[in-house]
Design an enzyme around this catalytic site. Structure first.
Site, PDB file in Angstrom:
ATOM      1  N   ASP A  50      25.811 -22.198  47.838  1.00 43.74           N
ATOM      2  CA  ASP A  50      25.503 -21.101  46.920  1.00 43.74           C
ATOM      3  C   ASP A  50      24.500 -21.535  45.858  1.00 43.74           C
ATOM      4  OD1 ASP A  50      25.544 -18.625  45.794  1.00 43.74           O
ATOM      5  OD2 ASP A  50      27.662 -18.622  45.290  1.00 43.74           O
ATOM      6  N   ASP A  74      24.117 -28.364  49.519  1.00 40.79           N
ATOM      7  CA  ASP A  74      24.929 -27.362  48.830  1.00 40.79           C
ATOM      8  C   ASP A  74      24.626 -25.984  49.413  1.00 40.79           C
ATOM      9  OD1 ASP A  74      26.536 -26.279  46.598  1.00 40.79           O
ATOM     10  OD2 ASP A  74      24.604 -25.491  45.928  1.00 40.79           O
TER      11      ASP A  74
END
Length: 259
Positions: A13, A11
């Protein structure tokens, strides 16, 4: 002792950076993967940006040298999903540049009104009633209904603003059936990411900061998970969940990459 993984699905952010803010632990984590020559792919629910734009942001703003082929967005996963259907040629798109580019790259004809073979919807910060109306009519006439991701909100310096899920809900309220959701926590984006890295589910590790998206995506795809407490999820809340991540760390600096 952690298992040795052939590839990492990561991932962005909250995991590698926080909005526009650098997270040195994220940069160091990716550097360790590069040093050990372990395959990795950044997997993001953000469908508004092209992989080239995501790679440029990582390279220029976060000192993580990245190429477009190291990025997999929900827009790309949606285009890959529709490309597997022989009967989808005309797509009515409600979204931004990232989703548009992904669909065009797969050879779809983009239309702005019915008839269409599919309605593809993601975050659209220029959404209008007319766009929703046209999507509604197309779905009522038999078009497939596909959504990039269900994220209700996005963290910004202004606060938690409406995400793609809010736009999707606008259209979903007016039609049946419910959309096929592509992004995390669903497994469609995960299966696409594994295919892109030529890995099986037991060879990869999903890394993220959000239990409800990143970690549940790992669960749904039968992929081991590493939850890092640098973003959304909090220990006390996750501790109450019935199913726990495979691994948990306070910082990616705490993770040893076995090779």
């Amino acid at each position: 002792m952690a298992k040795c993984y052939d590839g990492y699905l990561i991932d962005l952010d909250g995991t590698i950076y926080k909005g526009t803010k650098k997270m040195p632990s994220g940069q160091r984590f990716v550097q360790r993967l590069m040093d050990k020559q372990v395959k990795y792919l950044f997997v993001t629910n953000n469908s508004t940006k092209t992989p080239e734009a995501v790679a440029q942001n990582l390279t220029q703003n976060h000192q993580i040298p990245t190429t477009a082929d190291q990025v997999y967005t929900s827009g790309m996963a949606l285009a890959d999903y529709l490309a597997k259907s022989d009967d989808v040629h005309r797509v009515l798109m409600i979204g931004e540049e990232g989703l548009k580019t992904a669909l065009l790259d797969k050879g779809f004809e983009l239309v702005s009104q019915a008839p269409a073979d599919a309605v593809a919807i993601g975050l659209d910060r220029d959404v209008t009633y007319e766009k929703i109306l046209q999507g509604t009519l197309a779905i009522q006439q038999g078009a497939k209904f596909v959504a990039t991701n269900p994220d209700t909100n996005l963290p910004t310096e202004r606060g938690m603003v409406p995400g793609a899920g809010s736009v999707v809900a606008f259209l979903a309220t007016a039609v049946e059936p419910a959309p096929v959701v592509i992004g995390k926590p669903e497994n469609i984006i995960m299966n696409g990411a594994l295919e892109k890295l030529s890995l099986t589910h037991d060879q990869a590790l999903m890394v993220g900061d959000n239990y409800n998206t990143d970690i549940k995506a790992g669960f749904h795809a039968d992929v081991d998970t590493l939850l890092v407490y640098s973003g959304v999820s909090k220990k006390a809340v996750v501790a109450k969940e019935t199913k726990q991540p495979t691994y948990e760390v306070d910082s990616l600096d705490d993770w040893t990459i076995a090779k």
